[in-house]
Motif scaffolding. Structure first.
Motif, PDB file in Angstrom:
ATOM      1  N   GLU B 220       1.105  -2.685  -7.946  1.00 37.79           N
ATOM      2  CA  GLU B 220      -0.068  -3.430  -7.143  1.00 37.79           C
ATOM      3  C   GLU B 220       0.253  -4.794  -7.593  1.00 37.79           C
ATOM      4  O   GLU B 220       0.606  -5.330  -8.932  1.00 37.79           O
ATOM      5  N   THR B 364       4.908  -1.420  11.082  1.00 38.42           N
ATOM      6  CA  THR B 364       3.550  -0.924  10.457  1.00 38.42           C
ATOM      7  C   THR B 364       3.041   0.180  11.125  1.00 38.42           C
ATOM      8  O   THR B 364       2.815   0.254  12.507  1.00 38.42           O
ATOM      9  N   VAL B 367      -1.423   5.565   8.664  1.00 41.43           N
ATOM     10  CA  VAL B 367      -1.128   6.560   7.758  1.00 41.43           C
ATOM     11  C   VAL B 367      -2.663   7.471   7.838  1.00 41.43           C
ATOM     12  O   VAL B 367      -2.478   8.755   7.878  1.00 41.43           O
ATOM     13  N   THR B 375       1.210   2.014   6.398  1.00 37.12           N
ATOM     14  CA  THR B 375       2.289   1.745   5.780  1.00 37.12           C
ATOM     15  C   THR B 375       3.465   0.666   6.612  1.00 37.12           C
ATOM     16  O   THR B 375       3.151   0.956   7.685  1.00 37.12           O
ATOM     17  N   GLY B 376       4.335   0.232   5.808  1.00 35.06           N
ATOM     18  CA  GLY B 376       5.139  -0.742   6.656  1.00 35.06           C
ATOM     19  C   GLY B 376       6.176  -1.431   5.671  1.00 35.06           C
ATOM     20  O   GLY B 376       5.923  -1.180   4.412  1.00 35.06           O
ATOM     21  N   MET B 377       7.048  -2.102   6.189  1.00 33.33           N
ATOM     22  CA  MET B 377       7.833  -3.075   5.431  1.00 33.33           C
ATOM     23  C   MET B 377       7.679  -4.680   5.453  1.00 33.33           C
ATOM     24  O   MET B 377       7.101  -5.041   6.553  1.00 33.33           O
ATOM     25  N   ARG B 398       8.370  -1.855   0.834  1.00 35.65           N
ATOM     26  CA  ARG B 398       7.399  -0.865   1.518  1.00 35.65           C
ATOM     27  C   ARG B 398       6.085  -0.883   0.875  1.00 35.65           C
ATOM     28  O   ARG B 398       5.926  -0.849  -0.315  1.00 35.65           O
ATOM     29  N   THR B 400       1.887   0.900   1.174  1.00 32.47           N
ATOM     30  CA  THR B 400       1.027   1.866   1.745  1.00 32.47           C
ATOM     31  C   THR B 400      -0.218   1.457   1.184  1.00 32.47           C
ATOM     32  O   THR B 400      -0.458   1.601   0.120  1.00 32.47           O
ATOM     33  N   GLN B 401      -1.038   0.911   2.216  1.00 31.50           N
ATOM     34  CA  GLN B 401      -2.193   0.163   1.701  1.00 31.50           C
ATOM     35  C   GLN B 401      -3.532   0.388   2.672  1.00 31.50           C
ATOM     36  O   GLN B 401      -3.153   0.177   4.025  1.00 31.50           O
ATOM     37  N   GLU B 405      -9.811  -1.841   2.484  1.00 31.92           N
ATOM     38  CA  GLU B 405      -9.870  -2.045   0.910  1.00 31.92           C
ATOM     39  C   GLU B 405      -9.319  -3.524   0.712  1.00 31.92           C
ATOM     40  O   GLU B 405      -9.908  -4.162   0.144  1.00 31.92           O
ATOM     41  N   ARG B 409     -10.765  -7.684  -0.923  1.00 31.20           N
ATOM     42  CA  ARG B 409     -10.088  -8.034  -2.366  1.00 31.20           C
ATOM     43  C   ARG B 409      -9.410  -9.478  -1.936  1.00 31.20           C
ATOM     44  O   ARG B 409      -8.395  -9.902  -2.214  1.00 31.20           O
ATOM     45  N   GLY B 436      -4.183  -7.438  -5.710  1.00 31.47           N
ATOM     46  CA  GLY B 436      -3.943  -5.874  -6.098  1.00 31.47           C
ATOM     47  C   GLY B 436      -3.359  -5.097  -4.600  1.00 31.47           C
ATOM     48  O   GLY B 436      -3.859  -3.941  -4.356  1.00 31.47           O
ATOM     49  N   ALA B 438      -0.796  -2.751  -2.778  1.00 34.03           N
ATOM     50  CA  ALA B 438       0.095  -1.481  -3.098  1.00 34.03           C
ATOM     51  C   ALA B 438       1.327  -1.404  -2.584  1.00 34.03           C
ATOM     52  O   ALA B 438       1.396  -0.981  -1.412  1.00 34.03           O
ATOM     53  N   GLY B 441       7.479   0.985  -2.313  1.00 34.76           N
ATOM     54  CA  GLY B 441       9.047   1.393  -2.348  1.00 34.76           C
ATOM     55  C   GLY B 441       9.589   0.144  -1.923  1.00 34.76           C
ATOM     56  O   GLY B 441       8.998  -0.859  -1.916  1.00 34.76           O
ATOM     57  N   VAL B 442      11.192   0.145  -2.444  1.00 33.80           N
ATOM     58  CA  VAL B 442      11.696  -0.881  -2.133  1.00 33.80           C
ATOM     59  C   VAL B 442      13.050  -0.647  -1.283  1.00 33.80           C
ATOM     60  O   VAL B 442      13.475   0.651  -1.397  1.00 33.80           O
TER      61      VAL B 442
END
Lengths: 480, 445
Positions: B220, B364, B367, B375-377, B398, B400-401, B405, B409, B436, B438, B441-442
């Motif tokens: 995060e 994007t 999910v 999710t997306g890059m 990557r 996934t958020q 939410e 923030r 924060g 999330a 992945g990389v």
């Protein structure tokens, strides 16, 4: 129609085109969508027009119109040449199409029962029966079913002497049940997700997939998912059903082998590819059980046709052999850059679009396992079915996919239902971890009617033959 | 250009041919051209003209829809007959009330003559500016420059006739070096707003800074989002949450929560097709005037957008957000706005101890639609922020958020906004800083 197309060709030539082709297309589509007990979508769309594509001193121009008059043929052809001359003001390497292609032929999709001839009442009744069966299950708030059919009648002529007439017919169908309860929403689809499954077939396609016969099961699975346990996080073995393998091929192989992407001409929008030219013939794309073929001749495949939109015959091309990357999808221009000839992958979504390299039927060749044996042979893992979400980076390496439904595998047996299943990986590592592919009994050519590419965007229809396959050491459960 | 008189004539001829109880004719006439470039030259260059005539025939509560681009008398008669035939085979839809009745529609000037007149030579000149700038920097440019005119007319047998014409131009480029890339895009009604040098400057600058990326572990992070990424966030609310159909079927987080605090108090989101600083669009595909609709007001859920069908089920009025007849998706926002704040991008970076700068998102996908988990890059310029400064480029991440939410923030909002392409129109959005976020992945680059 022929005289009209030849007139546009003549005008393009006389205005200075070194090469020109004209496509005239009449496209008809009928769509019936039932939601619960209402026929909410009942549409018939027809569009006709032509496009003139020219090369002037190696630079491209394209213009198109819906007006089918000789005067408009002249205007549009002249505009295409004007556009090509403007292209030449920002110069690169002039386009070379390689050896000329002169083919005179016709092709028609073999169809047992014309889907447009099936009475509307029959289509509506079938869908209403299906949604009624789905809606009986508690917690189902939406039951949707659809049937779609399309007919393309097209003529291609070129200054090289080609004259090709084709009639392509597609039929598709799908159902979807949405269950809602206490802040949770779950969905189940059949035969495939994202609307429907589709093929180059007639009404026999809808009959074979038996929507009413699967309605109750699909609805019950959607409802059961409301109470299912969430997908665990960790590294494990996964078995993907055939439709999810098809999605995996589409995203991580099909797009990656489009040679236009590889050569950078899709870079700003669709992206490029990790399968660069230096990798052709030697790069280990997957494990030795992975064999992938691009074949536009498979009967019924959604990527099946007689000729592509450059007038090149449908090909079958090896893409991956025993895990090694061996072939691209190509156009005349891109193939010539590799010293090859086109393998016929150029398709346009309509008369007002230029052809781009598009997937044909890019398929994972069948293996030798039965699904039951594969599950029995798996000590621990997850069996995932039917795509729900898909995302992959712009070089087709890092992907994350989710499925509608999953089940735990424990000691060789299917166990508890799992919701919100996701898995992620890097393409060559993932395919490198494939240790088993199911046999031809499980192999289906799945249709993907929603493949986007190009600017202005085009939606292509592609096919992917696939059977369930197993992958080891995969990261699963990526969602908070 | 066909013009209002010609489209009115077409609509009247079509309506006169219909024997249906109620008939609607929607005509969409686009004329657009797009010049595409890659490897620093023009490799595709296209132009199209079309007219789509869409007829909705209503017999009692049975509806059929057909479309065609054949403007001849025979073509019009055929499309009307086809719609009627479909309607005759239909089943009564008890949820259908009526086609909408006429309401006054505001005339809005969204047509810029110089955009309409732009030819391939002018587009090539702008493309040349970008390719030359990239070439001078030792980089290669790819992208597209589009100019378009669209006319839309909607008429129905209850007396509606509405006509609007507009122009649109957009340009985007990705400039690439050996190891990294940068991106820029612009959207406007007026081609004079498209400055090739300025677009190139933004993309080239980012590409030159985006080399030798380091890798950071997933986790995060506080994130500063450029406007391009923020437009994507609004797209998913439009697609999944702010339409009446998802709301009625309880697939939207807005269902049952009107009046509740669902986002941070600093977040206000609305749709306004009549605003001057969007691409104005005074009526929908049913000819209903667009109303301003507030979705989120200082974090509180207020409303969604409605068409006549979804509104009819509730006994309320359409807000003027219908898609063309025959769709089964329901109404969608077309001109979204996220309220600006008081921060600059520099201030957002300066206030970040350790975080990530995201230029834009890529691919994007939802999910979990209810919670707007996506999710997306990241793509074309992702940078590490340390102690209030951008310190180094990093490999693409990557995420996934839950966008929902995340909107609870939001730490800072940009004081300026940018017009961006959207799922069904355009959005005007500022930059954002979110706590924060999330990353899960990389990628390898």
């Amino acid at each position: 129609m022929r005289d009209f197309a030849l007139r546009a060709l003549d005008t393009a030539r006389s205005r200075g085109a070194n090469y020109a082709d004209v496509r005239v297309l009449r496209q008809q589509a009928e769509s019936v969508t039932v939601r619960l007990q209402n026929v909410e979508g009942l549409t018939y769309d027809e569009s006709m027009g032509f496009g003139v594509r020219v090369l002037v001193d190696g630079y491209w121009g394209f213009a198109s119109s819906h007006r089918m008059t000789m005067e408009e043929a002249d205007r549009v052809a002249a505009e295409a040449v004007r556009i090509a001359r403007a292209s030449a003001t920002v110069r690169g390497k002039p386009a070379d199409l390689g050896p000329p292609a002169a083919i005179v032929d016709t092709y028609t999709t073999p169809v047992l029962k014309d889907p447009f001839a099936v009475p509307l009442d029959e289509k509506i009744a079938l869908l209403l029966k299906t949604t009624e069966a789905m809606a009986r299950t508690p917690h189902i708030v939406m039951a949707e079913a659809n049937i779609y059919c399309q007919r393309d009648e097209k003529l291609f002529v070129s200054t090289e002497g080609s004259e090709i007439q084709q009639t392509l017919v597609e039929t598709g169908c799908g159902i979807e049940a949405t269950a809602v309860d206490e802040g949770e929403v779950q969905r189940r689809s059949y035969p495939n997700s994202v609307g429907r499954h589709q093929g180059t077939e007639g009404w026999e396609f809808v009959e074979r997939w038996d929507l009413p016969g699967n309605a109750a099961r699909v609805a019950e699975e959607a409802a059961a998912l409301l109470r299912a346990k969430p997908c665990p996080s960790g590294v494990t073995t996964i078995i993907l059903d055939g439709s999810q393998v098809a999605l995996q091929i589409h995203e991580s192989c099909g797009h990656a082998i489009e040679l236009d992407r590889v050569l950078g001409t899709e870079a700003a929008f669709a992206g490029t590819s990790f399968l660069t030219v230096d990798k052709l013939g030697g790069f280990r794309y997957g494990s030795p059980v992975v064999n992938i073929t691009a074949d536009a001749t498979i009967p019924g495949g959604l990527g099946t046709f007689g000729y592509d939109d450059e007038g090149i015959p449908a090909h079958s091309t090896p893409v991956v052999r025993e895990g090694v990357f061996v072939g691209y999808l190509t156009s005349r221009e891109t193939a010539a850059q590799l010293g090859q000839t086109s393998n016929g992958a150029m398709r346009a979504s309509g008369w007002n679009r230029i052809p781009l390299i598009r997937m044909t039927n890019v398929s994972l060749d069948p293996g030798d396992r039965r699904l039951e044996d594969l599950i029995a042979d798996t000590d621990e893992g997850i069996y995932m079915e039917t795509n729900r979400s898909w995302s992959i980076d712009d070089r087709r390496l890092n992907f994350q996919f989710g499925t509608e439904i999953a089940r735990e595998i424990k000691k060789g047996k299917l166990g508890d239902l799992v919701k919100n299943a996701t898995y992620t990986g890097i393409t060559p590592q993932f395919w490198g971890s494939c240790d088993a592919v199911c046999n031809r009994d499980h192999w289906i050519v799945w249709g993907t009617p929603n493949c986007g590419k190009g600017q202005p965007e085009q939606v292509a229809h592609t096919g992917h033959g696939a059977a369930p396959a197993r992958f080891r050491n995969v990261q699963v459960g990526i969602m908070r | 250009m066909l013009g209002e008189t010609e489209l009115k004539n077409l609509a009247d001829r079509t309506l006169a041919m219909s024997q249906a109880d109620q008939t609607e004719v929607a005509i969409f006439a686009p004329h657009s051209a797009l010049t595409r470039f890659a490897n620093n030259y023009i490799h595709q260059n296209v132009e199209q003209q079309d007219v789509d005539i869409r007829v909705r025939a209503v017999l009692g509560k049975k509806i059929g829809v057909a479309s065609s681009n054949d403007l001849s008398d025979e073509g019009l008669r055929s499309v009307v007959e086809r719609a009627l035939t479909l309607a005759r085979h239909q089943k009564e839809n008890p949820d259908f009330r009526s086609l909408p009745a006429p309401k006054p529609v505001r005339r809005i000037d969204a047509f810029v003559e110089r955009t309409a007149r732009t030819g391939p030579e002018e587009r090539a000149a702008v493309v040349a500016q970008i390719c030359d700038a990239a070439s001078r920097a030792g980089l290669i440019a790819a992208g597209a420059f589009r100019t378009a005119v669209a006319e839309v007319a909607v008429a129905n047998s209850l007396g509606i006739f509405a006509y609007h014409r507009d122009t649109m131009t957009d340009i985007n480029t990705v400039v690439m070096g050996e190891n990294g890339s940068g991106h820029a895009e612009r959207v406007s009604l007026d081609v004079a707003d498209i400055d090739g040098e300025e677009v190139a400057r933004e993309a080239v600058d980012k590409a030159l800074r985006n080399v030798n990326q380091t890798e950071i572990p997933p986790g995060e992070y506080d994130v500063v989002f450029q406007e391009y990424a923020v437009a994507d966030i609004l797209d998913f609310f439009a697609y999944l949450s702010f339409g009446a159909q998802a709301y009625q079927e309880k697939r939207s987080f807005m269902a049952g929560r009107i009046g509740e605090q669902v986002m941070g108090e600093n977040v206000t989101i609305w749709d306004d097709g009549l605003a001057a600083d969007t691409a104005p669009n005074p009526f929908d595909f049913e000819g209903v005037p667009r109303q301003r609709v507030t979705f989120i007001e200082r974090g509180i859920a207020r409303d969604v957008v409605w068409d006549s069908y979804t509104a009819g089920k509730e006994g309320r009025e359409s807000t003027g957000h219908a898609l063309p007849a025959g769709n089964t998706f329901g109404p969608v926002p077309s001109n979204m706005f996220l309220a600006t704040g008081d921060a600059t991008l520099d201030e957002m970076v300066a206030s970040t101890k350790r975080g990530v700068w995201v230029s834009r998102f890529w691919y994007t996908r939802p999910v979990h639609p209810l919670n707007v988990v996506v999710t997306g890059m990241t793509r074309d310029g992702t940078f590490l922020i340390e102690d209030g400064k951008i310190t180094s480029p990093i490999k693409n991440l990557r995420f996934t958020q839950s966008y929902l939410e995340a909107m609870n923030r939001v730490e800072a909002i940009g004081k300026t906004s940018m017009l961006c392409q959207a799922i069904a129109g355009v959005s005007r959005v500022p930059a954002l800083k979110v706590r924060g976020w999330a990353f899960t992945g990389v990628s390898e680059y």
